[in-house]
Design a protein around this motif. Structure first.
Motif, PDB file in Angstrom:
ATOM      1  N   GLY A 288       0.828  -1.229   0.021  1.00  0.00           N
ATOM      2  CA  GLY A 288       0.026   0.047   0.182  1.00  0.00           C
ATOM      3  C   GLY A 288       0.985   1.281  -0.102  1.00  0.00           C
ATOM      4  O   GLY A 288       1.876   1.234   0.605  1.00  0.00           O
ATOM      5  N   ALA A 289       0.489   2.173  -0.878  1.00  0.00           N
ATOM      6  CA  ALA A 289       1.095   3.463  -0.838  1.00  0.00           C
ATOM      7  C   ALA A 289       0.158   4.602  -0.550  1.00  0.00           C
ATOM      8  O   ALA A 289      -0.753   4.671  -1.258  1.00  0.00           O
ATOM      9  CB  ALA A 289       1.974   3.576  -2.154  1.00  0.00           C
TER      10      ALA A 289
ATOM     11  N   THR B 185      -2.470   2.662  -4.842  1.00  0.00           N
ATOM     12  CA  THR B 185      -2.009   3.988  -4.217  1.00  0.00           C
ATOM     13  C   THR B 185      -3.290   4.831  -3.624  1.00  0.00           C
ATOM     14  O   THR B 185      -4.042   4.762  -4.604  1.00  0.00           O
ATOM     15  CB  THR B 185      -1.194   4.684  -5.504  1.00  0.00           C
ATOM     16  OG1 THR B 185      -0.578   3.770  -6.397  1.00  0.00           O
ATOM     17  CG2 THR B 185      -0.666   5.658  -5.036  1.00  0.00           C
ATOM     18  N   TYR B 186      -3.028   5.375  -2.834  1.00  0.00           N
ATOM     19  CA  TYR B 186      -4.203   6.348  -2.234  1.00  0.00           C
ATOM     20  C   TYR B 186      -3.650   7.757  -2.062  1.00  0.00           C
ATOM     21  O   TYR B 186      -2.468   8.129  -1.846  1.00  0.00           O
ATOM     22  CB  TYR B 186      -4.207   5.968  -0.889  1.00  0.00           C
ATOM     23  CG  TYR B 186      -5.119   4.524  -0.911  1.00  0.00           C
ATOM     24  CD1 TYR B 186      -6.523   4.764  -0.770  1.00  0.00           C
ATOM     25  CD2 TYR B 186      -4.487   3.274  -0.717  1.00  0.00           C
ATOM     26  CE1 TYR B 186      -7.242   3.430  -0.609  1.00  0.00           C
ATOM     27  CE2 TYR B 186      -5.327   2.246  -0.679  1.00  0.00           C
ATOM     28  CZ  TYR B 186      -6.691   2.275  -0.643  1.00  0.00           C
ATOM     29  OH  TYR B 186      -7.512   0.911  -0.792  1.00  0.00           O
TER      30      TYR B 186
ATOM     31  N   TYR C  95      -7.627   5.690   5.189  1.00  0.00           N
ATOM     32  CA  TYR C  95      -6.796   4.905   4.194  1.00  0.00           C
ATOM     33  C   TYR C  95      -6.044   3.920   4.641  1.00  0.00           C
ATOM     34  O   TYR C  95      -5.668   2.779   4.372  1.00  0.00           O
ATOM     35  CB  TYR C  95      -6.196   5.730   3.121  1.00  0.00           C
ATOM     36  CG  TYR C  95      -7.118   6.420   2.168  1.00  0.00           C
ATOM     37  CD1 TYR C  95      -8.287   5.821   1.764  1.00  0.00           C
ATOM     38  CD2 TYR C  95      -6.689   7.830   1.513  1.00  0.00           C
ATOM     39  CE1 TYR C  95      -8.987   6.500   0.938  1.00  0.00           C
ATOM     40  CE2 TYR C  95      -7.445   8.338   0.887  1.00  0.00           C
ATOM     41  CZ  TYR C  95      -8.698   7.786   0.392  1.00  0.00           C
ATOM     42  OH  TYR C  95      -9.744   8.552  -0.314  1.00  0.00           O
ATOM     43  N   ALA C  96      -5.032   4.251   5.797  1.00  0.00           N
ATOM     44  CA  ALA C  96      -4.209   3.425   6.513  1.00  0.00           C
ATOM     45  C   ALA C  96      -5.076   2.267   7.189  1.00  0.00           C
ATOM     46  O   ALA C  96      -4.537   0.973   6.685  1.00  0.00           O
ATOM     47  CB  ALA C  96      -3.495   4.034   7.874  1.00  0.00           C
ATOM     48  N   ARG C  97      -6.208   2.393   7.524  1.00  0.00           N
ATOM     49  CA  ARG C  97      -6.923   1.425   7.925  1.00  0.00           C
ATOM     50  C   ARG C  97      -7.517   0.331   6.910  1.00  0.00           C
ATOM     51  O   ARG C  97      -7.543  -0.649   6.779  1.00  0.00           O
ATOM     52  CB  ARG C  97      -8.367   1.666   8.802  1.00  0.00           C
ATOM     53  CG  ARG C  97      -7.875   2.351  10.129  1.00  0.00           C
ATOM     54  CD  ARG C  97      -9.005   2.908  10.863  1.00  0.00           C
ATOM     55  NE  ARG C  97      -8.775   3.981  11.930  1.00  0.00           N
ATOM     56  CZ  ARG C  97      -8.297   3.599  12.985  1.00  0.00           C
ATOM     57  NH1 ARG C  97      -8.300   2.338  13.342  1.00  0.00           N
ATOM     58  NH2 ARG C  97      -8.032   4.540  14.031  1.00  0.00           N
TER      59      ARG C  97
ATOM     60  N   GLN D 134       3.854   2.528   2.796  1.00  0.00           N
ATOM     61  CA  GLN D 134       4.874   3.278   2.401  1.00  0.00           C
ATOM     62  C   GLN D 134       4.487   4.594   2.157  1.00  0.00           C
ATOM     63  O   GLN D 134       3.468   4.619   1.494  1.00  0.00           O
ATOM     64  CB  GLN D 134       5.873   2.799   1.312  1.00  0.00           C
ATOM     65  CG  GLN D 134       6.467   1.565   1.734  1.00  0.00           C
ATOM     66  CD  GLN D 134       7.871   1.320   1.301  1.00  0.00           C
ATOM     67  OE1 GLN D 134       8.621   2.695   0.891  1.00  0.00           O
ATOM     68  NE2 GLN D 134       8.433   0.263   1.244  1.00  0.00           N
ATOM     69  N   GLY D 135       4.857   5.593   2.595  1.00  0.00           N
ATOM     70  CA  GLY D 135       4.407   6.944   2.151  1.00  0.00           C
ATOM     71  C   GLY D 135       4.426   7.909   3.434  1.00  0.00           C
ATOM     72  O   GLY D 135       4.791   7.888   4.284  1.00  0.00           O
TER      73      GLY D 135
END
Lengths: 412, 288
Positions: free
Chosen positions: A39-40, A81-82, A94-96, A108-109
């Motif tokens: 996940g980014a 990508t978010y 978005y992390a969840r 990452q990000g």
């Protein structure tokens, strides 16, 4: 066809979920078995897109390179990508989502310290590795967290040391009035005093201040040998034009921990920018073979209208390569095993030189360079090889105390 | 002694730059009762119009003093015809619509123009005052602002067009009844306000830089100045920027920048508590 209440609720709920998922569907045909998911999250729109877009461009390049070299564990690395839209609540959501719905093996990000502190506790709790690839004020000590960016313990010493050697021992500090600026100013105070110098003035500026007349007069009265700034954001960028307008850029040298990170050397005319000294772990003008190839590839993919790359964006390239290398060495994406490999002194060679993960702090040892703005780019004047991440004043030891989860401030 | 001179110059500069960034907003608000939330973006576009035309080879002064205001005036008239004219008298809707416009313009600038347009070096050299050195551009900003305020005063007070504009703002129906094209007056006034914002953005571009988000750094102070000044555009802006600029700059000199910012806000709050309609709600009511 009759519509039963229960089935109606079911289908409409599914529809609503599908709508809520928006554009983030997995491509058809890719099942979970033949890909590894990552996940980014980057600030691709909003106030911070200036940074986020370049960060993602570097990350994307790394992901393509990883896949071209066979992927991770023989499978394709698939990264969702978010776009945070530069909003903190989006980081939270978005992390969840990345962990709970997408079931990614790594996230990452993030750019700002506030965005990091939104997602770091979430990912710590949900036991998903987090790579933060920005230079920041330093001090995070968390076994689930890895940082590839430079921290002030390294670059402040180098920068103030070099400036004192060139110009003298009297320093005037100007810094942004929040966490990053305050902590970095403390590091500068410490570095200057340790080297026998003297701080003749220190001022903090709220992020909205764009008038620097009084300060420029105060600096003239204080007569420092050089000025060291920790400016952040578009309002503070107004300083340089006012400094040059008063003719001060020809009288008192300027040193900065942030200048050039937002493409200033491209945007500001040389009459304003030339001579400002910085210290980063990457400049486009680094004369090393890896960088020449890397930069050519970056320009081929992104054109030339991206500004000028310094420290931050290439670190997102390093971050993804680091993780893929660790997973391939561990033979699994399982968090514990990957952490063990990363703590085993993993090294990644890249455009700015080799980065080595430090087991105790989960920050990197890296080459640092002194660069001075000149004619729309930076002139590299000095290299300091393999600077260790002493950012927490050696307070952090994740090998001895793996359960630590704090953010240390410098003890000065 | 030389420090005193420097402080006075700095205070004059703070007052002038505050008046400069506020005057376009003040005219649109004072004359038309429209709250333009996209004011900061008019400043930003003025800055871009200036540096883009200058970098394309236009003469420095023509780019700054002609191209920028004319471009933004045209944009302003388009905005007035497309959006604002449907919303006269509906303050909340205007705020929402212009706020949306502001977000749109920032996004448009970021997408189309990007972040890497080359800026412009401030002209003029420096002037020595005892042990201090001051940029010639500081004096230029003070001078231009004074000239601009004087020109506006003459324009609104002594020209036929100014009379018609003032009459329309006082009573649009009556003006319409005696044959004034009210629509055109509104569009022109909005265009003038926009042109002034564009000019301000261009004048500040060499010392502030131009970025898609730069408007945000001006807009709050411009609003405080206009609200503090009240409904009489010129006198209000002059009085409020003198008060706020002098207080914040003097306090910044005496202590720190953050205290200067706080002082400005405290003065604004106290002022609005005592004079809810702004300075011109009580004084200079018959001014311009």
């Amino acid at each position: 066809m009759t519509v039963k209440r229960r089935s109606f609720i079911k289908t409409s709920a599914a529809g609503a979920a599908a709508l809520a998922a928006g554009p983030y569907f997995w491509p058809k045909g890719a099942s979970a078995a033949d890909t590894v998911k990552g996940g980014a999250i980057y600030d691709l729109s909003g106030d911070l897109q200036l940074f986020g877009k370049n960060q993602w461009a570097c990350a994307e390049m790394a992901i393509d390179e990883i896949n071209a070299a066979g992927g991770v564990l023989g499978k394709k690395l698939e990264v969702k990508t978010y776009d945070s839209q530069s909003q903190m609540q989006a980081y939270n959501q978005y992390a969840r989502q990345m962990v709970l719905r997408d079931k990614v093996a790594v996230v990452q990000g993030g750019l700002t310290s506030s965005s990091r502190e939104v997602i770091r506790p979430i990912l710590h709790k949900l036991k998903t590795l987090y790579f933060y690839n920005t230079n920041y004020e330093g001090g995070v000590c968390d076994r689930n967290f890895f940082a590839t960016g430079a921290t002030p313990g390294g670059y402040v010493d180098l920068l103030s040391g070099e400036a004192m050697k060139r110009w003298g021992k009297k320093v005037y500090i100007m810094a942004a009035d929040y966490n990053y600026g305050q902590i970095t100013a403390k590091w500068i105070q410490k570095a200057v005093k340790d080297a026998g110098g003297k701080v003749v003035g220190e001022e903090f500026f709220p992020l909205t201040v764009n008038q620097f007349g009084p300060t420029i007069s105060k600096i003239q009265a204080a007569k420092p040998d050089f000025v060291m700034n920790v400016f952040v954001g578009p309002a503070h960028a107004s300083f340089y034009g006012q400094w040059a307008s008063a003719g001060m850029n020809k009288r008192i040298p300027m040193v900065s921990t942030t200048f050039g990170a937002a493409g200033e050397v491209v945007r500001m005319p040389p009459e304003i920018a030339d001579g400002i000294m910085t210290c980063y772990s990457y400049y486009e003008d680094l004369d090393i073979p890896f960088n020449k190839k890397w930069l050519a590839e970056f320009r081929k993919r992104n054109g030339t209208d991206y500004g000028y790359l310094t420290d931050v964006p290439p670190k997102d390239w390093y971050g993804w390569i680091f993780w893929a290398k660790a997973v391939n060495e561990a033979g699994t994406t399982k968090r514990e095993k990957v952490i063990e490999v990363l703590e085993g002194g993993l090294t990644v060679d890249g455009p700015g030189g080799p980065l080595t993960m430090d087991a105790k702090t989960h920050h990197c040892t890296m080459d640092m360079y002194i660069g001075q703005a000149k004619g729309g780019k930076f002139e590299i004047q000095k290299k300091v090889a393999q600077v260790p991440p002493t950012n927490t004043g050696n307070q952090c030891d994740l090998i001895a105390r793996p359960d630590t989860n704090v953010m240390y401030e410098p003890k000065i | 002694m030389d420090l005193a001179v420097v402080v006075v110059i700095q205070i004059l500069y703070a007052v002038a730059s505050l008046a400069l960034i506020s005057i376009g907003l003040a005219i649109i608000f004072g004359m038309m009762g429209v709250i333009n939330f996209a004011h900061g973006e008019f400043l930003m576009m003025g800055g871009y119009a200036f540096i883009l035309s200058y970098n394309a080879g236009v003469n420095f002064w023509i780019a700054m003093l002609v191209v920028a205001p004319v471009t933004i005036a045209v944009i302003g008239v388009v905005v007035e015809r497309l959006i604002i004219r449907h919303l006269y008298g509906r303050v909340i809707e205007t705020v929402l619509a212009t706020w949306g416009l502001s977000l749109f313009l920032i996004g448009l600038a970021a997408t189309v123009l990007g972040y890497h347009q080359k800026g412009v070096n401030p002209p003029f050299g420096t002037i020595r005052i005892g042990a201090y050195q001051e940029g010639g551009y500081t004096f230029f900003v003070i001078f231009v602002t004074l000239a601009l305020m004087a020109a506006l005063y003459v324009g609104f007070k002594y020209t036929r067009w100014g009379l018609i504009a003032r009459g329309t703002m006082q009573n649009a129906q009556m003006a319409s009844g005696i044959g004034v094209n009210v629509d055109r007056v509104y569009a022109t006034t909005f265009g003038i306000g926009a042109a002034l914002s564009g000019l301000a953005g261009a004048i500040l571009a060499p010392i502030a830089g131009v970025l898609p988000e730069i408007g945000v750094t001006y807009v709050v102070k411009a609003f405080i100045t206009v609200i503090g000044g009240g409904a009489v555009a010129l006198a209000g802006t002059g009085a409020a920027s003198s008060l706020f600029g002098a207080v914040s700059q003097a306090v910044t000199f005496l202590s720190r920048p953050v205290v200067g910012e706080v002082a400005l806000l405290v003065v604004a709050i106290v002022l609005l508590r005592l004079l809810p309609l702004g300075i011109t709600g009580r004084y200079f009511r018959r001014g311009l």
